[in-house]
Design a protein around this motif. Sequence first.
Motif, PDB file in Angstrom:
ATOM      1  N   SER A   3       3.370  33.556  47.936  1.00 39.14           N
ATOM      2  CA  SER A   3       3.747  34.559  49.087  1.00 39.14           C
ATOM      3  C   SER A   3       4.172  34.023  50.145  1.00 39.14           C
ATOM      4  O   SER A   3       4.077  32.950  50.577  1.00 39.14           O
ATOM      5  N   VAL A   4       5.352  34.352  50.539  1.00 40.60           N
ATOM      6  CA  VAL A   4       6.414  33.593  51.390  1.00 40.60           C
ATOM      7  C   VAL A   4       6.358  34.925  52.622  1.00 40.60           C
ATOM      8  O   VAL A   4       6.565  35.838  52.452  1.00 40.60           O
ATOM      9  N   ARG A   5       5.697  34.326  53.891  1.00 38.45           N
ATOM     10  CA  ARG A   5       5.670  35.375  54.928  1.00 38.45           C
ATOM     11  C   ARG A   5       6.806  34.961  56.162  1.00 38.45           C
ATOM     12  O   ARG A   5       6.444  33.767  56.785  1.00 38.45           O
ATOM     13  N   SER A   6       7.413  35.663  56.731  1.00 39.52           N
ATOM     14  CA  SER A   6       8.159  35.695  57.738  1.00 39.52           C
ATOM     15  C   SER A   6       8.853  34.140  57.842  1.00 39.52           C
ATOM     16  O   SER A   6       8.495  33.610  58.886  1.00 39.52           O
ATOM     17  N   ASN A  24      13.343  35.742  58.895  1.00 36.89           N
ATOM     18  CA  ASN A  24      12.390  36.720  58.697  1.00 36.89           C
ATOM     19  C   ASN A  24      12.294  37.113  57.336  1.00 36.89           C
ATOM     20  O   ASN A  24      12.384  38.494  56.946  1.00 36.89           O
ATOM     21  N   SER A  26      10.305  37.661  53.876  1.00 31.77           N
ATOM     22  CA  SER A  26       8.903  37.770  53.232  1.00 31.77           C
ATOM     23  C   SER A  26       8.923  38.306  51.976  1.00 31.77           C
ATOM     24  O   SER A  26       9.867  39.493  51.691  1.00 31.77           O
ATOM     25  N   GLU A  28       6.477  38.734  47.873  1.00 30.65           N
ATOM     26  CA  GLU A  28       5.335  38.490  47.288  1.00 30.65           C
ATOM     27  C   GLU A  28       5.586  38.189  45.651  1.00 30.65           C
ATOM     28  O   GLU A  28       6.556  39.205  45.171  1.00 30.65           O
ATOM     29  N   THR A  48      15.993  29.225  50.881  1.00 28.70           N
ATOM     30  CA  THR A  48      14.666  30.004  50.748  1.00 28.70           C
ATOM     31  C   THR A  48      13.840  29.279  49.802  1.00 28.70           C
ATOM     32  O   THR A  48      12.867  28.799  49.930  1.00 28.70           O
ATOM     33  N   GLY A  61       7.172  30.245  59.864  1.00 28.78           N
ATOM     34  CA  GLY A  61       6.636  31.153  58.715  1.00 28.78           C
ATOM     35  C   GLY A  61       5.477  30.396  57.922  1.00 28.78           C
ATOM     36  O   GLY A  61       4.929  29.479  58.563  1.00 28.78           O
TER      37      GLY A  61
END
Lengths: 365, 578
Positions: A3-6, A24, A26, A28, A48, A61
Motif C-alpha cells: 500500500s502506497v499512500r500520498s 500525491n 496512492s 493498493e 515511484t 508519504g
Amino acid sequence: MLSVRSLFTEYANEGGGAVKAVQNVSFEVPEGKLFTLLGPSGCGKTTTLRSIAGLEKPTAGEIEADGRLVYSSEKGIFVAPNRRNFGMVFQSYAIWPHMNVFQNAAFPLEVRKLRKKDIRERVMRVLHAVALEDLADRDATKLSGGQQQRLALARALVMEPQLLLLDEPLSNLDAKLRDRMRSELKRLQRDLNLTTVYVTHDQTEALALSHEIAVMNEGRVVQIGTPRQIYEQPSDRFVADFVGSTNFIGGTVTALGDGCCVVSSAMGEIKAHASEGVDKNAKVVVSVRPEDVELSETQPMASDVDTVCKGTIQAKDFLGDYLDFHVKVGDVVLLAKAHPSLRTPTGDSIYVRMKADKCVAISSQ
Amino acid sequence: MTQAVERFTPLPAAAPRFDPKWVMIGVPVALVAWLALVPLVFLVWQSFLTPQTAALAAQYTLENFRTAYLSSDNIRLFANSLQFAVGAAVLSLVIGTGLAWMNERTNTPLKTLFFALAIIPLVIPGILFTVAWIMLGSPKIGLINLALQRLFDTDAVFVNVYTMAGMIWVDGLHYSPMAFLLMTATFRSMDPALEEQAAMSGASVAAVARRITLPLAWPAALGALLILFVRAIESFEVPALLGLPVGIHVYTSSIYQAIHQYPSQIGLAAAYAVTLLLTTSLGIYAQTRLSSQGARFSTITGKGFRPRTIDLGGWRYLTATIFMLYFLVIVLLPFLVLVWSSLQKFYSAPSWAALSRVSLDSYRAVLDHPQFANTVWNSVVLAIGSASTVMLISAVIAWIVVRTRVPGRWMLDNLASLPLVFPGLVLGLAIMVCYLYLDIGVYGTLWIIFIAYVTRFLPYGMRYNSASMLQIHKELEESAAMSGASWSMTFGRVVLPLLKPGLLAGFIYVMIVSIRELSSSILLYSPGTEVVSIMIWELWQNGQYVELSALGVMLILALFLLVVLAQLAGRRFGIAET
C-alpha cells in the motif's frame, strides 16, 4: 499487500529549484496481483518504483508492505533497501559481469549467509524455473539478451521476495523475443502467485500483463483501473491518447442521463458514454478508438444507442492485416481501422457507425 | 541513499544505528583534506618568515617577496622560466601534433608499431634522459660534437645542450610523447563525417582544413598546450642539470638553490614556490575552463569512427623515415649512450681502444655500493605502499563523487585533484616545512616521502578510478542492495571487483611514477632514506658517470618490465562491456 499512500518526491535540480517528480501518488496492490505503473518517460513511474524499493528516499508519504511500514515520513521510518526483502529486475538487468550465472543467482542467498548445500539447491531450483539450469557455469557476459533477462528474474526470485519489482524488464529485447518473454513472465507471475509492481511505457505490455494499471502523467496518477476499463473508458484525454490511438472529437453536451449523453459536434450529434465530471452544456471531447469506427458501403442497421453518419474517404493506408481509412465526416476527419476486405476507393462516400458505449465523452475543461 | 536510518517497527525514538559506511567514507575524506590543504597553508605561512638561525628566531617579514619580485634578477628569472616553459611546450606540441596526424590520418607504414613504441620514452626518468643528452650534446664530451668534429676535422662546437635552446630541446623532446597521446585522442574523437560533409558542400581540401578541422581541433590543441606548459614550468631535472652550471635560472632551480645555500633561505624558496604555484594554478584553471567550454563542440561521442586516412603516395616513405628518426632520437640514442657508458671503467667516447676495455665492472660497483640494497628497498616499499594507498583512497572518493548525492561532493573532487597544481619541488618544500613544524615524528623518515607521493599521485588515482567508476552501471550496485547486501558488502563484492582492471592499471602507473620521482624526494630525503632516483642524482653530483649509467640502464629495464606487465594485466583482467 502493498500500500502506497500520498507519496511525494522532490529533487533539487541544477539551478537549486525543486523538481516535483512524484506528487500525491496512492495505490493498493492486493496479494498475488500484478500492478502496472504506465506512463511516458519522466512521468514519475520509475521514481515511484524506486521509492518502493528504497533506492530513492521520498519527501513525504507512507509505504507499507505486508503489514510492515518500510517508509513513513511522519514516523521517521526508512528501511534500507537491503533490509526490505523485495526482489527487483532492473531495466539493464544489472547482471554482474565478474560472476557466472550460478554466482549471480546465488548472491542474495550468500549475503544472507545460508549453508552452501541449501544455496546450491535453491539456486538450481530457480534456474530450472527460468530454464537456465544448463548454463549455470557460463560467464554472465556470454548470455543473450533474453537469457540475461531470465537470470535477472531468477536472482530476484531466489530470495523468495515478499514483493517483485520490475523496471521495464522487456524494453531491451527485440520485438519477437519481447512477446515471448511477456507471456513467460505472465505465466511465472500467475504460477508463483507473486505480488508484483511493473513499470513500463509500453501500453500493449501493460494491457496484456496486468490485473490493474495506474496511468501516470507529470508525477500524478491519472487513472487506476483494469486493463479493459483503462482502454475502453479512459477518464481523461491524456489516458485516451496515451493508451492506444484514438480519435478526439470536440463538442458540447446537449443531453445527459444515466451515464449517457448526446454531444453536438462538427460531425453532427454523437451518442456517448459520459465519464465523471461531464455536465450538461459542458465542453467535452469524445474519444473513439479507430477499431470502433465501423465502416460499411451499405446503410448499416442502427439501434437508438448508435451514431450513424455518412462520410467521404480521404485517404487509406494498407498495413497488411488491416487498413487505415481517413474518413471525412462534416468537418471532422476520423481514423478507422478496417478489415482488408473493404475495398472502397478513395473519394467514394461510406457509412460510419459508432456504438455509444465505445464513445467516451471526456470533460475538456 | 544518503541515509541508512532504519527501524523495523513503527515505534518512536531509537537513535540512528551506527553504520561502518561512515567510517569508510569519513576517513578518506579527512585524509584528503589533510594531505591537500595543510602543507599549502604552511607553505604560504613560511613565505612570510625570515630564516630561522640559532641566534635569531623567525620573524614575520615581506622581505622574501621583495627579494623574489623586486630584485633585478627577478625579471630575468621570470623571463627565463616563461621562455623555457613556453618553448618546451610548443616544441612538444609541434612534434606531438605532427606525429599524431601522421599516425591517425595518413597511411604511413608501420603505424601500429609506432604507436606502441611512442609510449616508451615516458618510462625513462627525466634525470636519465637529461644525463643521456649531456653525453650526446655537451660541447666537450658530447658524442654528436665528437663525431661531427672528426667528420669535418675541426674543433668547432656544433651543438651545446648547456643553453636555453638546449634545455628546451631536451625537455620538449622528453615530453613530446605526452603531446602525441593528447593529440591522438583529439584526432580520434573528431568525426570525419564533419569534414566529409564540408567536402560534399563543395569546399576544397584547404578550405576544409581551415574552416572545419582547425576550428574543431583548436580548443583541444590549446588545452594540450596549457597542460604541457604547466608540466614544463614544473620541470626540475633539465633546469638543474643543464641550466644551473651555466647560470640559467628558472623558478624550480631557484627554489632548489635557495634551500641548498647556507644559511638555508626557506622563506625565499617559499616565496618563489607561491609564485610558481599561482602560475600553475592559472594554467590548470584555464585548461579546465577550456575543456568544459570545448564540450559544446562535442566532437567526442561514444561512436567508434573509422577515420578516413589520406593516401600519401610516395610521401609515406618520408613520414615512415620521420617516425624512425624520431624513435632514434628519443629512445635509441639516449638508451645506447647510457649502455655504452655503463660498460666502461671511466667515461670515454666510443673508439676501438675503448671497445677493448668493455667490462661489467660498473654494474658490479653499483650492486656492491653500500647504499644500493637499502635504496632499492626504499624505492620498492614506497612504490608499492603509495600505489596501494592512492588507489584505495581514490576508489572510495571516486565512489562518493560519482555515485552519491552527498552535498559538497564536487568540493571533494576538487580537493583530491588539487595536488595537480603542485609542482613536485613545491610540494616537497610544503611538506618539508609542514612536518618541520608539526613534530609528529615523520620528518627524516621514509614516511614523509610516502606522504609526498600519496599526495602527489592522488589525482592520477582519481582519474583512473572515476573513469572506471563511470563505466559501472549504477544498477549493478542497486541490484546488490536489493539482493540484501549491505553497503560494505556491495563495495567489496561488486564495486571493487568491477574496478579491478582500472585499479590494477592505476596501481602500476602510480608505481612507475613513484619510482621515477625526483623533485619532491630531493627535498625530503635524509641519510638512510634515499630512493633510486636520489642515488642517480648523487652519483651525478659525484661525477660517477659510469656507475650512474649502469644504475640507469637497470632502472629503465625494470620500469619497462613494469609497463609490459601493466599492458598484460590490462588484457588479462579486461572485462567485456555488456
